[in-house]
Design an enzyme around this catalytic site. Structure first.
Site, PDB file in Angstrom:
ATOM      1  N   ARG A 299       0.856  -1.180   0.000  1.00  0.00           N
ATOM      2  CA  ARG A 299       0.000   0.000   0.000  1.00  0.00           C
ATOM      3  C   ARG A 299       0.894   1.233   0.000  1.00  0.00           C
ATOM      4  O   ARG A 299       1.767   1.391   0.860  1.00  0.00           O
ATOM      5  CB  ARG A 299      -0.884   0.033   1.242  1.00  0.00           C
ATOM      6  CG  ARG A 299      -1.763   1.287   1.311  1.00  0.00           C
ATOM      7  CD  ARG A 299      -2.284   1.534   2.705  1.00  0.00           C
ATOM      8  NE  ARG A 299      -3.102   2.739   2.762  1.00  0.00           N
ATOM      9  CZ  ARG A 299      -3.286   3.463   3.859  1.00  0.00           C
ATOM     10  NH1 ARG A 299      -2.689   3.116   4.985  1.00  0.00           N
ATOM     11  NH2 ARG A 299      -4.047   4.536   3.834  1.00  0.00           N
TER      12      ARG A 299
ATOM     13  N   HIS B 286      -7.645   6.985   0.753  1.00  0.00           N
ATOM     14  CA  HIS B 286      -8.469   5.820   1.110  1.00  0.00           C
ATOM     15  C   HIS B 286      -9.071   5.173  -0.132  1.00  0.00           C
ATOM     16  O   HIS B 286     -10.075   4.462  -0.060  1.00  0.00           O
ATOM     17  CB  HIS B 286      -9.613   6.200   2.074  1.00  0.00           C
ATOM     18  CG  HIS B 286      -9.171   6.652   3.418  1.00  0.00           C
ATOM     19  ND1 HIS B 286      -9.834   7.667   4.107  1.00  0.00           N
ATOM     20  CD2 HIS B 286      -8.143   6.281   4.206  1.00  0.00           C
ATOM     21  CE1 HIS B 286      -9.225   7.876   5.260  1.00  0.00           C
ATOM     22  NE2 HIS B 286      -8.197   7.050   5.339  1.00  0.00           N
TER      23      HIS B 286
END
Length: 398
Positions: A94, A183
């Site tokens: 990520r 996000h």
């Protein structure tokens, strides 16, 4: 294919190991307080429907030592689930900020690493940890394909009218000043789950990710058309320690009247504001305890928190020209019934009507909490960013 997913923060690492195409991890873990003498590692192994937990407190001075400890647990006789790190075929990372350069999942090369490094100034709290995770994983899993999945990528479908700021054009072209959104991995995951649940690929969906960081996105036919976080994760909703949207002139006022430096204002708005600044607590569970005990500041903070979300819902219904479903996700969104109740109150104009009994139930599954009379679905969908990262790695290599 064994895919090891790493979500590295500044002082923590979350990880999951998937044996794809199975969507259930065979192990997961969390390393906290990296850099302190009392670092904590919680390692879970899932086998035959059972969960075996190993928890240890030990000094882990940096990310390399932390991930080295994970490798030991993965390969340790008796509890290990692989024999050699070479069994890991892919490591998915990520990465919070991909700028405009990265709009898709990308195999990590020296050039990609350098560009991620250049983006650190846009996400100074997150990208350094992400970058460290990549460098350490390259050493520990030298035979694996390293892949980056960017939080900003999902939002790259926003139209220019949504992502541009009304500042001199050269600031956008030369310095990249624009809305990026964050996000994205979570918003993409739950939006797809919602569209599948509705059996409506072209669905108009608002996804609300509420954790310590909070954001909301308008999604139409699987594409993001607007989102609340902006150039950095500071903008938009009220969060655990971030102020969310605020008049930019407040910054000038604090500098001239309070004598604060740019760095001090940065710390104030990012780390000392939000629910922490309003109540003294950044954790919504503590805020709710204070509210239930009659604390007026906590009561007001909850009202402000929900009202800010409601305002974004209204604007995004306008942007979407309709709404099929409202989705709550992440730690607060999935577990805080009071927040959901307050957000959905007095919203009948949009077809939103919550069922208080359904809302009060606890479950780890996708579920509806709208009343039978509601014309718009209200869904709780547990997010799984690590699974989304694994899936994107598989799609990239297919």
């Amino acid at each position: 294919m064994n895919i090891f997913v790493i979500n590295a923060g500044s002082s923590s690492v979350k990880y999951q190991l998937f044996k794809m195409p199975a969507e259930k991890p065979i192990c997961s873990g969390l390393i906290e307080r990296i850099g302190l003498p009392d670092s904590i590692i919680t390692h879970k192994i899932f086998s035959n429907g059972e969960e075996n937990i190993t928890r240890a407190e030990l000094p882990l001075p940096d990310h390399q030592m932390a991930l080295l400890e994970v490798v030991k647990l993965l390969t340790e006789p008796g509890i290990g689930i692989i024999q050699d790190p070479a069994e890991i075929g892919v490591v998915g990372h990520r990465v919070v900020h991909g700028g405009e350069r990265f709009s898709e999942t990308t195999i990590i090369s020296p050039e990609v690493k350098e560009e991620i490094k250049q983006l650190i100034s846009l996400a100074p709290l997150h990208n350094p940890g992400n970058f460290q995770g990549i460098e350490v994983a390259e050493k520990l899993f030298p035979h694996a394909t390293q892949i980056a999945v960017f939080d900003t990528a999902f939002h790259q479908t926003m139209p220019e009218k949504a992502f541009r700021y009304a500042v001199p054009t050269n600031l956008y072209h030369e310095l990249g000043v624009r809305v990026y959104g964050f996000h994205g991995t979570s918003h993409k995951y739950v939006a797809e789950k919602a569209a599948n649940y509705l059996n409506k690929p072209e669905a108009k969906i608002i996804t609300i990710h509420l954790g310590n960081g909070c954001s909301i996105a308008a999604v139409k036919a699987g594409k993001c058309i607007d989102t609340s976080m902006g150039f950095t994760p500071l903008d938009g909703l009220i969060m655990g320690t971030r102020s969310g949207a605020i008049d930019a002139s407040v910054v000038f006022y604090l500098a001239s009247k309070a004598g604060l430096t740019v760095e001090q204002i940065d710390i104030l708005l990012n780390r000392k504001s939000g629910m922490l600044g309003l109540t003294g607590f950044s954790d919504m569970r503590e805020v709710q305890k204070a509210r239930d005990a009659g604390d007026a500041d906590a009561h007001l903070a909850y009202e402000m928190y929900a009202y800010r979300i409601q305002k974004y819902i209204g604007s995004y219904v306008a942007a979407l020209n309709g709404l099929d479903a409202l989705v709550f996700t992440a730690g607060v969104g999935e577990n805080d019934a009071l927040t959901r109740e307050l957000v959905c109150s007095n919203m009948t104009f949009f077809g939103l009507q919550i069922d208080l009994n359904k809302n009060a139930e606890r479950s780890s599954e996708l579920r509806e909490i709208n009343s039978d009379a509601a014309t718009t679905k209200i869904l709780i969908i547990p997010t799984n960013e690590e699974l989304e990262i694994a899936n994107q790695c598989v799609q990239l290599l297919a």
